[in-house]
Motif scaffolding. Structure first.
Motif, PDB file in Angstrom:
ATOM      1  N   GLN A 126      31.671  37.738  92.940  1.00 44.19           N
ATOM      2  CA  GLN A 126      31.252  37.600  91.817  1.00 44.19           C
ATOM      3  C   GLN A 126      29.803  38.284  91.847  1.00 44.19           C
ATOM      4  N   THR A 132      34.694  38.558  85.553  1.00 46.09           N
ATOM      5  CA  THR A 132      35.738  38.018  85.925  1.00 46.09           C
ATOM      6  C   THR A 132      36.650  38.333  87.145  1.00 46.09           C
ATOM      7  N   TYR A 133      37.183  37.497  87.643  1.00 43.29           N
ATOM      8  CA  TYR A 133      38.420  37.667  88.678  1.00 43.29           C
ATOM      9  C   TYR A 133      39.410  38.866  88.097  1.00 43.29           C
ATOM     10  N   HIS A 134      39.854  38.636  87.045  1.00 45.82           N
ATOM     11  CA  HIS A 134      40.833  39.168  86.255  1.00 45.82           C
ATOM     12  C   HIS A 134      40.146  40.645  85.946  1.00 45.82           C
ATOM     13  N   MET A 136      38.912  42.790  87.797  1.00 48.50           N
ATOM     14  CA  MET A 136      37.907  43.317  88.652  1.00 48.50           C
ATOM     15  C   MET A 136      36.664  43.173  88.070  1.00 48.50           C
ATOM     16  N   VAL A 156      31.043  43.202  90.168  1.00 47.87           N
ATOM     17  CA  VAL A 156      31.672  42.634  91.249  1.00 47.87           C
ATOM     18  C   VAL A 156      31.487  43.346  92.505  1.00 47.87           C
ATOM     19  N   LYS A 269      31.424  32.678  94.047  1.00 46.03           N
ATOM     20  CA  LYS A 269      32.983  32.850  93.580  1.00 46.03           C
ATOM     21  C   LYS A 269      33.602  34.026  94.502  1.00 46.03           C
ATOM     22  N   SER A 271      37.475  36.222  96.055  1.00 48.96           N
ATOM     23  CA  SER A 271      38.850  36.232  96.131  1.00 48.96           C
ATOM     24  C   SER A 271      39.087  37.139  97.280  1.00 48.96           C
ATOM     25  N   THR A 290      47.286  38.596  96.371  1.00 50.58           N
ATOM     26  CA  THR A 290      45.731  37.811  96.434  1.00 50.58           C
ATOM     27  C   THR A 290      46.119  36.093  96.679  1.00 50.58           C
ATOM     28  N   CYS A 293      44.874  33.369  91.290  1.00 48.90           N
ATOM     29  CA  CYS A 293      44.912  34.169  90.209  1.00 48.90           C
ATOM     30  C   CYS A 293      43.542  34.110  89.572  1.00 48.90           C
ATOM     31  N   ASP A 294      42.571  33.392  90.309  1.00 45.10           N
ATOM     32  CA  ASP A 294      41.240  33.048  89.722  1.00 45.10           C
ATOM     33  C   ASP A 294      40.370  32.969  91.005  1.00 45.10           C
ATOM     34  N   TRP A 295      38.832  33.156  90.615  1.00 44.06           N
ATOM     35  CA  TRP A 295      37.863  33.014  91.580  1.00 44.06           C
ATOM     36  C   TRP A 295      38.150  31.679  92.351  1.00 44.06           C
TER      37      TRP A 295
END
Length: 353
Positions: A126, A132-134, A136, A156, A269, A271, A290, A293-295
């Motif tokens: 991040q 957000t992770y979702h 990108m 990101v 944060k 991934s 991955t 499903c989140d940071w």
């Protein structure tokens, strides 16, 4: 050092080529649902001088990491996770650079010159507070409208490494010449990605590929060093573990929100992702896994904290030793006094007659 415009264009094309399947794999359908592991966390401790960036895992043996199940990026269902094993992620820093290693079980597969028939990995961090992770980064703009103004705060940082054109044990990235396979990018969403130093509005020659990386497979038996003529470097389908090793400065010279910046004593944060060609087929959306499903939080631990823990441990050990020694001496003294007080005086036989 400025990068000549033709070379910038070449690197940009390589980035697009390396990641075209990466984009296609983000064509989602249905509702998004995420149940992250709240205990998942990475600690990058201050451990200077213990890692050589060669893709091997030996020098990481005493570094703690976290083992993650790998699940499809677009459908993080436990039933669909990567069957061959999990990904172990470790990190550390030396006060100047941060280091990562990714270790993944997988049979050795390699197709020289074809990145999509070889395993690939990526790290994502991040940058913007709203990223957000979702998706990108999550900026709602399209590829025709996204820019640094209307997607501000959704940036990101992405490092993507494809091994189809790289030699195991050799170092890639970190400059404008041998960055093939290791690409430093930034993104606002899956359709708005750019290689560092480029943007929809033009190029900037001050940005650099700050990442360096290497890879290895545990089935390899040649240690002096491979060259390109040794390809494919090992026996096909040989069971083992893939090792990917990376480093980057904690702080870069980025002025355009294209790099994540790490601070000692702070959390970031991140991934990680993994592509694997199944059954000899090029990797695609279903093979894009991955670690969450989140940071995932990553703590950059200060050297003072690590040294304080070590000093505290040493002091506690010394105190315990002194205390045990004192207790031993006291026990000997008490035993002596008891034996002295309970001794029976000698009485001559003549006195009893």
């Amino acid at each position: 050092m400025s990068i000549p415009p033709p070379l910038q264009l070449l690197l940009a094309c390589l980035a697009v080529f390396s990641c075209r399947h990466f984009v296609a794999s983000h064509q989602e359908s249905g509702d998004w649902h995420c149940d992250p592991d709240d205990e998942a966390r990475i600690a990058a401790e201050f451990r200077p001088g213990i890692v050589t960036l060669d893709g091997r895992a030996d020098d990481w043996s005493n570094v703690d990491g976290f083992e993650f199940p790998l699940r499809p990026a677009l459908d993080p269902d436990e039933d669909h996770q990567y069957k061959s094993g999990k990904m172990t992620v470790k990190a550390l820093h030396d006060g100047k650079d941060v280091y990562f290693t990714l270790q993944v079980d997988g049979d050795y597969v390699y197709s020289k010159g074809d990145d999509h028939k070889c395993p690939s990995v990526a790290l994502m961090f991040q940058i913007g507070d709203s990223a957000t992770y979702h998706n990108m980064g999550g900026c709602k703009e399209s590829s025709n409208t996204c820019n640094s103004t209307n997607c501000r705060g959704y940036e990101v940082d992405i490092m993507h490494f494809s091994i189809g054109n790289s030699i195991p044990g050799r170092l890639y990235g970190g400059n404008s010449v041998n960055s093939v396979g290791l690409v430093d990018m930034y993104s606002w969403n899956p359709h708005c990605r750019n290689i560092d130093a480029s943007a929809p509005s033009g190029n900037d020659s001050t940005a650099l590929n700050d990442w360096k990386g290497a890879w290895w497979h545990s089935s390899f038996s040649t240690h002096p060093g491979f060259i390109e003529d040794d390809s494919p470097y090992g026996s096909s389908a040989e069971k083992g573990i893939y090792y990917f090793e990376f480093s980057r400065p904690l702080r870069t010279t980025d002025l355009l929100q294209q790099d994540a910046q790490f601070s000692i004593g702070k959390s970031s944060k991140f991934s990680a992702a993994f592509w694997y060609p199944s059954d000899g087929n090029p990797w695609h959306g279903s093979a894009h896994y991955t670690i969450s499903c989140d940071w995932i939080p990553m703590d950059v631990i200060s050297g003072l904290t690590s040294q304080h823990k070590a000093a505290s441990g040493n002091a506690a050990s010394l105190f315990a030793f002194v205390l045990s020694t004192a207790a031993f001496c006291v026990s000997i003294f008490v035993a002596y006094m008891v034996s002295k007080n309970k001794s029976i005086p000698f009485t001559p036989i003549d006195d009893r007659l």
